[in-house]
Scaffold this motif. Sequence first.
Motif, short mmCIF file in Angstrom:
data_model
loop_
_atom_site.label_atom_id
_atom_site.label_comp_id
_atom_site.label_asym_id
_atom_site.label_seq_id
_atom_site.Cartn_x
_atom_site.Cartn_y
_atom_site.Cartn_z
N LYS A 117 0.85 -1.20 0.00
CA LYS A 117 0.00 0.00 0.00
C LYS A 117 0.88 1.24 0.00
O LYS A 117 1.92 1.29 0.65
CB LYS A 117 -0.89 0.02 1.25
N ARG A 118 0.41 2.28 -0.70
CA ARG A 118 1.16 3.53 -0.75
C ARG A 118 0.78 4.43 0.42
O ARG A 118 -0.14 4.13 1.18
CB ARG A 118 0.88 4.20 -2.09
N LEU A 119 1.49 5.53 0.59
CA LEU A 119 1.27 6.43 1.73
C LEU A 119 -0.19 6.83 1.90
O LEU A 119 -0.70 6.95 3.01
CB LEU A 119 2.12 7.70 1.59
N ASP A 120 -0.90 7.01 0.76
CA ASP A 120 -2.31 7.40 0.85
C ASP A 120 -3.24 6.18 0.79
O ASP A 120 -4.44 6.33 0.57
CB ASP A 120 -2.66 8.42 -0.24
N GLY A 121 -2.67 4.99 0.95
CA GLY A 121 -3.49 3.78 1.03
C GLY A 121 -3.82 3.14 -0.30
O GLY A 121 -4.48 2.11 -0.36
N ARG A 122 -3.33 3.74 -1.42
CA ARG A 122 -3.67 3.18 -2.73
C ARG A 122 -2.79 1.98 -3.09
O ARG A 122 -1.66 1.86 -2.61
CB ARG A 122 -3.47 4.24 -3.81
N ALA A 123 -3.33 1.12 -3.96
CA ALA A 123 -2.53 0.05 -4.56
C ALA A 123 -1.67 0.69 -5.65
O ALA A 123 -1.96 1.78 -6.12
CB ALA A 123 -3.45 -1.02 -5.14
N PRO A 124 -0.59 -0.01 -6.07
CA PRO A 124 0.30 0.59 -7.08
C PRO A 124 -0.40 0.99 -8.37
O PRO A 124 -0.01 1.98 -9.00
CB PRO A 124 1.32 -0.53 -7.35
N ASP A 125 -1.47 0.24 -8.77
CA ASP A 125 -2.11 0.55 -10.05
C ASP A 125 -3.41 1.34 -9.88
O ASP A 125 -4.26 1.33 -10.74
CB ASP A 125 -2.38 -0.75 -10.82
N VAL A 134 8.56 3.91 -7.52
CA VAL A 134 8.70 4.33 -6.14
C VAL A 134 9.13 3.11 -5.33
O VAL A 134 8.48 2.06 -5.41
CB VAL A 134 7.35 4.87 -5.60
N ASP A 135 10.19 3.21 -4.59
CA ASP A 135 10.70 2.07 -3.82
C ASP A 135 10.82 0.81 -4.68
O ASP A 135 10.49 -0.29 -4.24
CB ASP A 135 9.79 1.75 -2.61
N GLY A 136 11.21 0.95 -5.92
CA GLY A 136 11.39 -0.21 -6.79
C GLY A 136 10.11 -0.76 -7.40
O GLY A 136 10.15 -1.71 -8.17
N THR A 137 8.96 -0.16 -7.06
CA THR A 137 7.68 -0.63 -7.61
C THR A 137 7.18 0.36 -8.66
O THR A 137 7.27 1.57 -8.47
CB THR A 137 6.63 -0.73 -6.48
N ILE A 138 6.62 -0.18 -9.77
CA ILE A 138 6.04 0.69 -10.79
C ILE A 138 4.65 1.10 -10.31
O ILE A 138 3.82 0.25 -10.00
CB ILE A 138 5.92 -0.06 -12.14
N VAL A 139 4.42 2.41 -10.20
CA VAL A 139 3.16 2.90 -9.66
C VAL A 139 2.48 3.86 -10.63
O VAL A 139 3.13 4.49 -11.46
CB VAL A 139 3.34 3.60 -8.30
N LYS A 173 2.69 14.13 -4.75
CA LYS A 173 3.84 15.03 -4.60
C LYS A 173 4.97 14.32 -3.85
O LYS A 173 6.13 14.39 -4.25
CB LYS A 173 3.38 16.27 -3.83
N GLU A 174 4.62 13.60 -2.79
CA GLU A 174 5.63 12.91 -2.00
C GLU A 174 6.33 11.84 -2.83
O GLU A 174 7.54 11.67 -2.78
CB GLU A 174 5.02 12.26 -0.75
#
Lengths: 254, 240
Positions: free
Chosen positions: B12-20, B163-168, B173-174
């Motif tokens: 999960k990303r900082l805002d709770g989203r999945a990478p895609d 981001v952190d090696g994952t394609i998102v 902004k972060e």
Amino acid sequence: MYEIVSSVKRNYIADLALHEKRLDGRTFDQFREISVEKGLIKSANGSARVKIGKTQVLVGVKIEHAEPFPDTPESGVLMVNAELLPLASPTFEPGRPDENAIELARVVDRCIRESETIDLEKLGIKPGEDVWAVFIDIYVLDHDGNLIDASALAAMAALLNVKPPEEEAWTLPEFPIQKRPVMVTVSKINGKLMVDPCLDEESVADARISIATTEDGSICAMQKGGTGYFSREELEKAYELARAKADELRQHLR
Amino acid sequence: MEKPEKLIVDGKRLDGRAPDELRPLKIEAGVLKRADGSAYVELGANKVLAAVYGPREMHPRHEQQPDIAVLRCRYAMAPFSVEERKRPGPDRRSVEISKVTREAIEPVLFLELYPRSVIDVFIEVLQADAGTRTAGINAAAVALADAGVPMRDLVSAVAVGKVDGTIVLDLTKEEDQWGTTDMPVAIVPRKKMITLLQMDGHFTGAEFKQALDLAFNACERIYEAQRQALRERYAIKQGG
């Protein structure tokens, strides 16, 4: 001001492309003759002149004291500027950089910055107060097409030519270069992809894609230009072309 | 904000989203009275307005083209749209974005229909949170359609990155600031033509292809939202 190409020439270039041919007899994956001369400018810390065919670009690098950016108080600063000199083409006019000059400078900037070519973290002097700034000034002397590749190659050659400032504040053994990114621009004419467009080809091309790769073949910067488009297959083909040609261009940096 | 140790935790990303996953997207057509066409786009915390004037007479006249209309794009950020006040007026970044925006949109227009005219596209970023140029293109395409300018198709755009090696998909902004790679892409959806592509950071060849897949998928969804906005704008309303 635009480059104007007669419709006869336009159709001729498009027609040649269909038959896998080009104006000057090159193949689609062939660059014009390239020359790289380093250290022509004694007043610069590093300099290089690159010729690709009749296109000529001179790059000077100056290293000076500067204030760091607040978010990176210990890192050096990189600045890239490009001048499309009025002596280089009848279509270049004096005055502030236009969108083409700005795009050129920013594409070369990303190529060098994003590949971490210069280890900027080593260029701090006094955290928050004083760091080394690397100014890369691109001087286009003669415009016969493909300014992006010529400028990126000249910038890289000039960086490799840098002699650090002779000052007490400079404590590194040498100028910290970690990568050698190379930019290759692929033009699309009549549905065909070709590297290193000359001016006439550039003026009739539908679109271009510039791809910068580092030694391991990974991409550090890309920019599509022109009012045409690329399909996905064309993009992937352009990447393969750029990657293959980058090694060849990198030989000129030795 | 300090750089967090990890930008992706347990997938999960900082805002709770999945990478895609795309940020919440809202598109509205015809939001300005005076403009010939307009659109408003919200993508996450981004708020972007686009207006179209024209085709109209080209001034200054020496910039007229005898055989086609000129497309003029101006991308601008409001001084209050970012954390630290941005000085008004064009800077190098906005000049470049205006240029690539124009080149992203031009392929869908029939400029040959309006010789000696100009079509002005104004994009104003009111609140920015990464991905403003792609949000601007999405808004501009809807505004052009709202203006009744003949088009081959809309243009849909989104940013992808690493981001952190994952394609998102659709970086915040972060993620833009601390991630490795940012790649804005614009697509003409029906013909799958790529009209804008920029990238900075680091991609292997395989990652580049994966990122393109993600962008193509997301643009389908954005395309549907754009069309829905236009349908709503021109729907026959009961009792209206």
